[in-house]
Scaffold this motif. Structure first.
Motif, PDB file in Angstrom:
ATOM      1  N   GLU A  69      -6.369   5.406   4.026  1.00 41.84           N
ATOM      2  CA  GLU A  69      -7.074   4.372   3.151  1.00 41.84           C
ATOM      3  C   GLU A  69      -6.799   2.997   3.222  1.00 41.84           C
ATOM      4  N   ILE A  70      -5.401   2.937   3.935  1.00 43.46           N
ATOM      5  CA  ILE A  70      -5.025   1.409   4.192  1.00 43.46           C
ATOM      6  C   ILE A  70      -5.799   0.495   4.938  1.00 43.46           C
ATOM      7  N   ALA A 107       0.890  -1.116   0.082  1.00 39.34           N
ATOM      8  CA  ALA A 107      -0.134   0.111   0.094  1.00 39.34           C
ATOM      9  C   ALA A 107       0.651   1.210  -0.023  1.00 39.34           C
ATOM     10  N   SER A 147      -2.760  -2.070  -3.589  1.00 39.59           N
ATOM     11  CA  SER A 147      -2.717  -0.440  -4.525  1.00 39.59           C
ATOM     12  C   SER A 147      -3.915  -0.098  -5.071  1.00 39.59           C
ATOM     13  N   LYS A 148      -5.002  -0.974  -4.942  1.00 36.34           N
ATOM     14  CA  LYS A 148      -6.212  -0.542  -5.838  1.00 36.34           C
ATOM     15  C   LYS A 148      -6.036  -0.281  -7.242  1.00 36.34           C
ATOM     16  N   THR A 185       1.531   3.323  -2.213  1.00 33.31           N
ATOM     17  CA  THR A 185       1.185   4.365  -2.898  1.00 33.31           C
ATOM     18  C   THR A 185      -0.228   4.882  -2.235  1.00 33.31           C
ATOM     19  N   ARG A 186      -0.673   4.528  -1.141  1.00 33.82           N
ATOM     20  CA  ARG A 186      -1.873   4.875  -0.701  1.00 33.82           C
ATOM     21  C   ARG A 186      -1.577   5.793   0.400  1.00 33.82           C
ATOM     22  N   LYS A 187      -2.714   6.752   0.649  1.00 32.24           N
ATOM     23  CA  LYS A 187      -2.561   7.414   1.987  1.00 32.24           C
ATOM     24  C   LYS A 187      -2.832   6.627   3.164  1.00 32.24           C
ATOM     25  N   SER A 200      -8.477  -0.778   2.808  1.00 31.51           N
ATOM     26  CA  SER A 200      -7.929  -1.940   1.778  1.00 31.51           C
ATOM     27  C   SER A 200      -7.565  -3.296   2.298  1.00 31.51           C
TER      28      SER A 200
END
Length: 237
Positions: free
Chosen positions: A112-113, A105, A154-155, A107-109, A116
């Motif tokens: 948001e983790i 994750a 990373s969605k 690349t994620r804020k 996810s």
């Protein structure tokens, strides 16, 4: 099917003096499962690794979501919405299941983790049961689930799976393919490289056959499943 999300045109890749990929062109549309099949050494993994930015193209174009990927570093490609689940799983063996997912994750804020991770645990209940377990102690099938779960963290708009069934017992191969079908149902676009041509073609919307760095055949998964030349070469028929 949706818009074309990945378009590879006249791609050439060299390893030193070896011309590994010789002018291949293929595309993936939103919402599809597209598979690349072929014998060992046909260039399937090389194709994925080049799209993912891990290998350099000698020439040709790779466009993802309307933008060129040539020269874009691999970690930035992930940020644009593409994830590669590499051959041989390559999970972080000393880390727990949960820590492995967190590594996916980057690349994620932060905010948001957690969501996810929950979404991955819904998709892979087995991982939820083992979230504190060290990844190196998981079975091969569980490690493959973890590698897929990590890629999903990373969605991605597109997930590329490189030989997900490699080295797994037949019952686990069935499980992994069921999971791929579930991911597809939930709207994930998938580019699949797979030695098990029978399985890959049976779930693919479209397929391309690679032989020594060239695409020699393409069509719907069902058409190739029943194509005589494909059956002889890859399906033992």
């Amino acid at each position: 099917m949706g818009n074309t999300i990945l378009k590879v045109n006249d791609l050439h890749v060299h390893y030193g003096s070896i011309h590994a990929i010789q002018g291949i062109s293929f595309e993936v549309n939103e919402g599809e499962i597209v598979t690349l099949i072929g014998a060992n050494g046909a260039g399937k993994s090389t194709s994925l690794n080049t799209v993912a930015g891990l290998l350099k193209a000698s020439s040709g174009t790779i466009d993802f979501d309307g933008k060129s990927l040539l020269g874009v570093p691999a970690h930035k490609i992930v940020g644009r919405g593409m994830a590669l689940c590499p051959e041989g799983r390559r999970v972080f063996l000393q880390l727990t299941v949960q820590e492995n997912l967190e590594m996916g994750a980057f690349t994620r804020k932060q905010s948001e983790i957690a969501d996810s991770i929950e979404a991955v645990y819904e998709q892979f209940p087995r991982l939820k049961e083992r979230y504190k377990q060290i990844a190196g102690t998981l079975s091969g099938g569980e490690q493959q689930m973890l590698a897929m779960g990590r890629a999903l963290m990373s969605k991605p708009k597109l997930i590329m799976l490189d030989e997900p069934s490699m080295g797994l017992a037949p019952i686990l191969v069935d499980q992994i393919f069921d999971i791929i079908k579930e991911l597809h149902k939930s709207g994930t676009t998938i580019l699949l490289v797979e030695q098990n041509a029978q399985k890959a073609l049976s779930i693919a919307d479209r397929a391309y056959v690679l032989e020594t760095g060239r695409i020699v055949n393409s069509g719907t998964g069902q058409a190739l499943l029943h194509d005589d030349s494909v059956r002889k070469a890859y399906l033992g028929g």
